[in-house]
Design a protein around this motif. Sequence first.
Motif, PDB file in Angstrom:
ATOM      1  N   MET A 386       0.828  -1.207   0.000  1.00  0.00           N
ATOM      2  CA  MET A 386       0.000   0.000   0.000  1.00  0.00           C
ATOM      3  C   MET A 386       0.858   1.251   0.000  1.00  0.00           C
ATOM      4  O   MET A 386       0.508   2.256  -0.624  1.00  0.00           O
ATOM      5  CB  MET A 386      -0.944  -0.014   1.196  1.00  0.00           C
ATOM      6  N   ASN A 387       1.998   1.187   0.683  1.00  0.00           N
ATOM      7  CA  ASN A 387       2.889   2.346   0.744  1.00  0.00           C
ATOM      8  C   ASN A 387       3.799   2.467  -0.469  1.00  0.00           C
ATOM      9  O   ASN A 387       4.471   3.493  -0.638  1.00  0.00           O
ATOM     10  CB  ASN A 387       3.739   2.289   2.013  1.00  0.00           C
ATOM     11  N   ASP A 388       3.822   1.455  -1.311  1.00  0.00           N
ATOM     12  CA  ASP A 388       4.670   1.467  -2.505  1.00  0.00           C
ATOM     13  C   ASP A 388       3.949   2.232  -3.617  1.00  0.00           C
ATOM     14  O   ASP A 388       3.528   1.676  -4.625  1.00  0.00           O
ATOM     15  CB  ASP A 388       4.985   0.039  -2.947  1.00  0.00           C
ATOM     16  N   SER A 389       3.796   3.526  -3.410  1.00  0.00           N
ATOM     17  CA  SER A 389       3.041   4.366  -4.328  1.00  0.00           C
ATOM     18  C   SER A 389       3.493   5.800  -4.185  1.00  0.00           C
ATOM     19  O   SER A 389       3.872   6.252  -3.102  1.00  0.00           O
ATOM     20  CB  SER A 389       1.536   4.266  -4.032  1.00  0.00           C
ATOM     21  N   ALA A 390       3.421   6.526  -5.279  1.00  0.00           N
ATOM     22  CA  ALA A 390       3.722   7.958  -5.244  1.00  0.00           C
ATOM     23  C   ALA A 390       2.552   8.760  -4.697  1.00  0.00           C
ATOM     24  O   ALA A 390       2.688   9.966  -4.458  1.00  0.00           O
ATOM     25  CB  ALA A 390       4.070   8.451  -6.647  1.00  0.00           C
ATOM     26  N   PHE A 391       1.397   8.092  -4.499  1.00  0.00           N
ATOM     27  CA  PHE A 391       0.197   8.775  -4.037  1.00  0.00           C
ATOM     28  C   PHE A 391      -0.132   8.396  -2.599  1.00  0.00           C
ATOM     29  O   PHE A 391       0.337   7.379  -2.088  1.00  0.00           O
ATOM     30  CB  PHE A 391      -0.995   8.421  -4.931  1.00  0.00           C
ATOM     31  N   GLY A 392      -0.982   9.203  -1.981  1.00  0.00           N
ATOM     32  CA  GLY A 392      -1.422   8.907  -0.623  1.00  0.00           C
ATOM     33  C   GLY A 392      -2.653   9.714  -0.266  1.00  0.00           C
ATOM     34  O   GLY A 392      -2.595  10.624   0.562  1.00  0.00           O
ATOM     35  N   LEU A 393      -3.786   9.379  -0.892  1.00  0.00           N
ATOM     36  CA  LEU A 393      -5.018  10.117  -0.617  1.00  0.00           C
ATOM     37  C   LEU A 393      -5.886   9.373   0.394  1.00  0.00           C
ATOM     38  O   LEU A 393      -6.237   9.896   1.440  1.00  0.00           O
ATOM     39  CB  LEU A 393      -5.794  10.369  -1.905  1.00  0.00           C
ATOM     40  N   SER A 394      -6.258   8.137   0.071  1.00  0.00           N
ATOM     41  CA  SER A 394      -7.011   7.333   1.032  1.00  0.00           C
ATOM     42  C   SER A 394      -6.630   5.867   0.875  1.00  0.00           C
ATOM     43  O   SER A 394      -6.090   5.457  -0.152  1.00  0.00           O
ATOM     44  CB  SER A 394      -8.530   7.516   0.853  1.00  0.00           C
ATOM     45  N   ALA A 395      -6.916   5.091   1.920  1.00  0.00           N
ATOM     46  CA  ALA A 395      -6.686   3.644   1.907  1.00  0.00           C
ATOM     47  C   ALA A 395      -7.768   3.011   2.761  1.00  0.00           C
ATOM     48  O   ALA A 395      -8.188   3.582   3.768  1.00  0.00           O
ATOM     49  CB  ALA A 395      -5.307   3.297   2.446  1.00  0.00           C
ATOM     50  N   SER A 396      -8.231   1.830   2.365  1.00  0.00           N
ATOM     51  CA  SER A 396      -9.289   1.173   3.122  1.00  0.00           C
ATOM     52  C   SER A 396      -8.838  -0.197   3.603  1.00  0.00           C
ATOM     53  O   SER A 396      -8.126  -0.915   2.892  1.00  0.00           O
ATOM     54  CB  SER A 396     -10.563   1.043   2.283  1.00  0.00           C
ATOM     55  N   ILE A 397      -9.262  -0.521   4.815  1.00  0.00           N
ATOM     56  CA  ILE A 397      -8.922  -1.800   5.450  1.00  0.00           C
ATOM     57  C   ILE A 397     -10.227  -2.519   5.757  1.00  0.00           C
ATOM     58  O   ILE A 397     -11.140  -1.946   6.353  1.00  0.00           O
ATOM     59  CB  ILE A 397      -8.130  -1.570   6.749  1.00  0.00           C
ATOM     60  N   TRP A 398     -10.309  -3.768   5.363  1.00  0.00           N
ATOM     61  CA  TRP A 398     -11.539  -4.542   5.492  1.00  0.00           C
ATOM     62  C   TRP A 398     -11.293  -5.662   6.498  1.00  0.00           C
ATOM     63  O   TRP A 398     -10.570  -6.621   6.220  1.00  0.00           O
ATOM     64  CB  TRP A 398     -11.980  -5.053   4.124  1.00  0.00           C
ATOM     65  N   GLU A 411       0.366   2.893  10.027  1.00  0.00           N
ATOM     66  CA  GLU A 411       1.559   2.591   9.233  1.00  0.00           C
ATOM     67  C   GLU A 411       1.417   2.976   7.766  1.00  0.00           C
ATOM     68  O   GLU A 411       2.386   2.916   7.009  1.00  0.00           O
ATOM     69  CB  GLU A 411       1.871   1.084   9.319  1.00  0.00           C
ATOM     70  N   ILE A 412       0.228   3.383   7.345  1.00  0.00           N
ATOM     71  CA  ILE A 412      -0.002   3.703   5.931  1.00  0.00           C
ATOM     72  C   ILE A 412       0.210   5.191   5.701  1.00  0.00           C
ATOM     73  O   ILE A 412      -0.322   6.027   6.434  1.00  0.00           O
ATOM     74  CB  ILE A 412      -1.425   3.306   5.492  1.00  0.00           C
ATOM     75  N   ALA A 413       0.955   5.533   4.671  1.00  0.00           N
ATOM     76  CA  ALA A 413       1.178   6.928   4.297  1.00  0.00           C
ATOM     77  C   ALA A 413      -0.008   7.384   3.451  1.00  0.00           C
ATOM     78  O   ALA A 413      -0.036   7.196   2.227  1.00  0.00           O
ATOM     79  CB  ALA A 413       2.479   7.080   3.527  1.00  0.00           C
ATOM     80  N   THR A 414      -0.999   7.977   4.107  1.00  0.00           N
ATOM     81  CA  THR A 414      -2.217   8.366   3.408  1.00  0.00           C
ATOM     82  C   THR A 414      -2.908   9.486   4.164  1.00  0.00           C
ATOM     83  O   THR A 414      -2.622   9.719   5.348  1.00  0.00           O
ATOM     84  CB  THR A 414      -3.169   7.155   3.271  1.00  0.00           C
ATOM     85  N   GLY A 415      -3.810  10.182   3.499  1.00  0.00           N
ATOM     86  CA  GLY A 415      -4.536  11.256   4.152  1.00  0.00           C
ATOM     87  C   GLY A 415      -5.739  10.778   4.934  1.00  0.00           C
ATOM     88  O   GLY A 415      -6.097  11.371   5.950  1.00  0.00           O
ATOM     89  N   THR A 416      -6.397   9.718   4.466  1.00  0.00           N
ATOM     90  CA  THR A 416      -7.577   9.163   5.130  1.00  0.00           C
ATOM     91  C   THR A 416      -7.461   7.652   5.197  1.00  0.00           C
ATOM     92  O   THR A 416      -7.101   7.002   4.204  1.00  0.00           O
ATOM     93  CB  THR A 416      -8.871   9.544   4.387  1.00  0.00           C
ATOM     94  N   VAL A 417      -7.787   7.094   6.358  1.00  0.00           N
ATOM     95  CA  VAL A 417      -7.848   5.641   6.548  1.00  0.00           C
ATOM     96  C   VAL A 417      -9.305   5.261   6.762  1.00  0.00           C
ATOM     97  O   VAL A 417      -9.972   5.782   7.655  1.00  0.00           O
ATOM     98  CB  VAL A 417      -7.017   5.196   7.768  1.00  0.00           C
ATOM     99  N   PHE A 418      -9.803   4.363   5.925  1.00  0.00           N
ATOM    100  CA  PHE A 418     -11.154   3.832   6.063  1.00  0.00           C
ATOM    101  C   PHE A 418     -11.109   2.421   6.632  1.00  0.00           C
ATOM    102  O   PHE A 418     -10.163   1.668   6.371  1.00  0.00           O
ATOM    103  CB  PHE A 418     -11.852   3.746   4.698  1.00  0.00           C
ATOM    104  N   MET A 419     -12.134   2.073   7.365  1.00  0.00           N
ATOM    105  CA  MET A 419     -12.343   0.679   7.771  1.00  0.00           C
ATOM    106  C   MET A 419     -13.737   0.277   7.316  1.00  0.00           C
ATOM    107  O   MET A 419     -14.742   0.917   7.659  1.00  0.00           O
ATOM    108  CB  MET A 419     -12.227   0.521   9.284  1.00  0.00           C
ATOM    109  N   ASN A 420     -13.808  -0.765   6.496  1.00  0.00           N
ATOM    110  CA  ASN A 420     -15.069  -1.332   6.016  1.00  0.00           C
ATOM    111  C   ASN A 420     -15.924  -0.338   5.246  1.00  0.00           C
ATOM    112  O   ASN A 420     -17.157  -0.445   5.219  1.00  0.00           O
ATOM    113  CB  ASN A 420     -15.871  -1.946   7.170  1.00  0.00           C
ATOM    114  N   ARG A 421     -15.276   0.635   4.628  1.00  0.00           N
ATOM    115  CA  ARG A 421     -15.918   1.511   3.660  1.00  0.00           C
ATOM    116  C   ARG A 421     -14.831   2.171   2.833  1.00  0.00           C
ATOM    117  O   ARG A 421     -13.642   2.103   3.162  1.00  0.00           O
ATOM    118  CB  ARG A 421     -16.810   2.552   4.342  1.00  0.00           C
ATOM    119  N   CYS A 422     -15.216   2.850   1.762  1.00  0.00           N
ATOM    120  CA  CYS A 422     -14.238   3.510   0.911  1.00  0.00           C
ATOM    121  C   CYS A 422     -14.944   4.571   0.074  1.00  0.00           C
ATOM    122  O   CYS A 422     -16.177   4.657   0.066  1.00  0.00           O
ATOM    123  CB  CYS A 422     -13.529   2.502  -0.008  1.00  0.00           C
ATOM    124  N   ASP A 423     -14.150   5.382  -0.599  1.00  0.00           N
ATOM    125  CA  ASP A 423     -14.676   6.321  -1.593  1.00  0.00           C
ATOM    126  C   ASP A 423     -15.784   7.202  -1.028  1.00  0.00           C
ATOM    127  O   ASP A 423     -16.838   7.371  -1.632  1.00  0.00           O
ATOM    128  CB  ASP A 423     -15.177   5.548  -2.820  1.00  0.00           C
TER     129      ASP A 423
END
Length: 463
Positions: A386-398, A411-423
């Motif tokens: 997940m961190n192997d990216s030039a981007f970091g807007l959102s990430a979701s964990i299910w 541990e994720i380089a992102t602006g928003t962390v979702f759990m059981n939802r996205c977008d």
Amino acid sequence: MTNNIQLISPVDGRVYAERRYADAAQIEQALVAASTAQAQWKRRPLSERAALCSAAVDAMLAMKDEIVPELAWQIGRPVRYGAGELRGFEERARHMIAIAPEALAAVEPAPVAGFRRQIKREPVGTVLVVAPWNYPYLTAVNSIIPALMAGNSVILKHASQTLLVGERFAEAMRRANLPAGLFHNLLLDHRQTTAIITSGRVQQVNFTGSVQAGTVMEAAAMGRFLGIGLELGGKDPGYVRADANLAHAVENLVDGSFFNSGQSCCAIERIYVDRKIYPAFVERFVDLTRQYVLGNPLDEATTLGPLVSPDAAEFVRGQIADAMVHGARALIDTKAFAANAPGSAYLAPQVLVDVTHDMALMREESFGPVVGIMPVSGDDEAIALMNDSAFGLSASIWTQDLAAAERIGDEIATGTVFMNRCDYLDPALAWTGVKNSGRGVTLSRIGYEHLTRAKSFHLRHEI
């Protein structure tokens, strides 16, 4: 260069609307009027600003029946989903109006005898909002209503593909009887937009769009001592743990991948699934993807419309083809989608497996109806990918493990962390990104901090 903007509809390739770019006199008039109006607007009580902004929201919602088919013609979104953007528009606008008194209230440090100390929030002045076409009401309202509530004036430059949206904003402000000169919708080319930024006559620029365009915006603002907010897209991942509710994860990740034909900065573009449930996940994901109906967005039965242009669709086709050359397997038979046509804006959804991060499909933003799915051995591998990216807007964990979701999210380089939802953007939370996804914040009370400046009062009243 022509003085006209032509809006080419992705529905049938014809000119849907045509307008003239603003001329130098119109731009000058807007800049002068915005500065003049803002000087008076900032003195209006917050309750009056709220009443007028609320009236503008009401006026926009009253145009729903015209707006929904317009969206279909402008960007290809099926009419069955058009009203959803207006619901999101209202949710964000109403929330930002409601929290303004608290967000804009003066900060009172601990009292000190003989002194009055405060930190007030003052408007920055004129805010230039440069809005994109993919969610034209949602992205624009993120800045427009908070900027006005904070006491600023606003100049809106909307994407040429959604120039009618800018006109709808202007009409809503007119119907709400907003003070003359406070809001302007200008049709600008890139040169004119850059000239406004470099003019020193706007104090904040909020831009949503591509990394390339964001780089141009930042370069134009350099040395101008103005604020700049950049929301530049993403390559957003989803991670499905072994303990996830499989049916829920599949349903929501399919929707997160293909809603709006994948043309969302926070769309799911890559998915990592625990090996224990990988085969079952992929099977269900593919089965649900096959149920999409690709076709004319004006048809109520359509669930997947065209991309915004044939060029956009061709870019995604190229990513898919390149991945397959390098070993990826496509699991969707595109022939099953009658509207799918090479060279057109109509593109069937696609699911790819046997993908790796050596493929552009898993590294570069697709902005289309395609997703790659990879198996992983567990949390550590998922985090690394997940961190192997030039981007970091959102990430979701299910997962059904809240503690695990929080631990992984840290541990994720992102602006928003979702759990059981996205977008989804919650207006109570800061919308922000890291790395190439941009800088700055919209929404939430923190968003107001980027539309105001701090002014400290240190008043000694006992001598």
